[in-house]
Design a protein around this motif. Structure first.
Motif, short mmCIF file in Angstrom:
data_model
loop_
_atom_site.label_atom_id
_atom_site.label_comp_id
_atom_site.label_asym_id
_atom_site.label_seq_id
_atom_site.Cartn_x
_atom_site.Cartn_y
_atom_site.Cartn_z
N CYS A 228 12.37 83.82 -4.62
CA CYS A 228 11.83 84.86 -3.73
C CYS A 228 10.94 84.22 -2.68
O CYS A 228 10.43 83.10 -2.86
N VAL B 20 5.97 89.52 -7.33
CA VAL B 20 7.35 89.18 -7.64
C VAL B 20 7.44 87.67 -7.91
O VAL B 20 6.81 86.87 -7.21
N ALA C 172 10.97 93.93 -9.99
CA ALA C 172 10.64 93.39 -8.68
C ALA C 172 10.67 94.47 -7.62
O ALA C 172 9.79 94.54 -6.75
#
Length: 395
Positions: free
Chosen positions: A45, A54, A63
């Motif tokens: 991410c 997240v 998430a």
């Protein structure tokens, strides 16, 4: 005698960075790479997404709850593999000795290359060259060993560098959380917290015998890392091309049930080895040799994986396609090829949290007590047989 000069290199949010290079519209936005947001797992991410809590290996559903604006991208492992190869070749040209530990992580041993400052400048120039030629962000840490350099890289992120002078290693680590040390995960960190150990400084002062009593060999490892003791060497990079396992029977057979169980056992072994070596496979092959010595193979390309539950059905399907002569079989084998570097626990786009936790638990048990300590019940009889599960391994 020259002091060690170890560089740890890590590509920042590698999967996301490659996607942003292809689609600049993603820059500055919360982005996650993985399966669908309903059942998948976050493989990587962006830093914008991390601000919401997240992180990799988190379920896509959670998430999305933390960051409703999160953009999920399925991901393309082929493009990540190509980008990794591009950077690997640049590092290979620049470093006397280097180790590739995953698709986006490297160590370089520059010992004896130059004085410390000279090596630092050389590493900074290499970093700038990689950024310029690949348009990918990259961070590095430099110190006398792998542990301190890896921690330094983590503190340098995103897209920067940090070096630790010789003699400053313990003071550099001392104020950090124990969770910053490699190999100290959530459970070990929680156990240390209950003992009143939150900072590396406290861990440095703990009697080694006490840690050994509480954690066994892992306690020794934690104490040594806290005290900047790491004598592990750089393992020169050689890329394995394939993994294979096969067995020639003492007596030719048509026992299909036994053959399928053996194929399952072989696949389990190979997947376990892949995960331990940080590999994923993109191609599965099955081989049959009949009693007349005619040999046949079938293969299929797959989405990159190192999970038993994804590969075993493919192996069974290939075997059923191959076994069409209804003759006695002399040999069977499984081969996994098109290997690329990648951590199974965060790189499986079709996996979920339960699968990830299951494989982590199985691998931990099998690494601690020996391979096949835990395995599928269907292979119970097979695993008591005397055959070499890694016969024919090639690289």
């Amino acid at each position: 005698m020259d002091e060690n000069q170890i560089i740890h290199i890590d590509l920042d949010s590698f999967f996301v960075s490659v996607e942003c290079r292809s689609n600049p519209c993603l820059l500055g936005k919360p982005v996650a790479i993985g399966g669908s947001s309903e059942r998948g797992v976050v493989a990587s991410c962006s830093y914008e997404a991390r601000k919401y809590g997240v992180h990799s290996a988190m379920s896509g559903r959670l998430a999305k709850q933390l960051c409703p604006e999160l953009l999920f991208i399925r991901g393309d492992y082929d493009s990540y593999s190509k980008a990794s190869l591009e950077i690997t070749e640049m590092i290979n040209e620049a470093a006397p000795v280097f180790e590739k530990t995953s698709i986006d992580e490297f160590y370089m041993d520059m010992t004896g290359f130059d004085d410390f400052n000279g090596t630092l400048e050389y590493s900074k120039e290499l970093r700038q060259r990689i950024i310029k030629e690949t348009a990918l962000p990259i961070s590095f840490g430099m110190s006398k060993n792998k542990t301190v350099s890896k921690v330094a890289t983590g503190l340098a992120k995103p897209n920067n560098y940090k070096y630790v002078n010789f003699g400053d290693e313990k003071s550099f680590l001392a104020p950090l959380s124990v969770r910053k040390l490699p190999m100290i995960g959530e459970k070990a960190g929680e156990s240390l917290r209950k003992m009143g150990i939150k900072k590396v400084f406290t861990l440095q002062q703990m009697p080694l015998q006490l840690l050994q009593s509480a954690f066994g060999k892992h306690g020794t490892m934690m104490w040594e890392k806290a005290n900047a003791i790491d004598n592990s060497s750089i393992i020169p990079y050689t890329e394995r091309k394939s993994l294979s396992s096969e067995e020639t029977f003492d007596k030719d057979t048509m026992d299909i049930g036994m053959l399928e169980c053996l194929l399952v056992s072989m696949t389990e072994d190979l997947c376990f080895k892949m995960r331990n070596e940080n590999f994923l496979t993109g191609c599965v092959s099955v081989k049959i040799r009949y009693s007349d010595f005619n040999t046949y193979t079938q293969q299929i390309k797959i989405s990159y994986s190192s999970s038993d539950h994804e590969l075993i059905p493919q192996v069974k399907m290939l075997f059923k396609k191959l076994y069409n002569r209804r003759m006695l079989i002399r040999l069977i084998g499984v081969r996994l090829s098109k290997l690329v570097r990648g951590h199974q626990q965060i790189h499986l786009f079709n996996d979920n949290e339960n699968h990830i936790q299951l494989y982590q638990a199985l691998d931990n048990i099998n690494n601690r007590f020996g391979n096949k300590s835990v395995h599928r019940a269907v292979t119970m009889g097979i695993n008591s047989r005397s055959f070499n599960p890694f016969n024919g391994i090639s690289s």
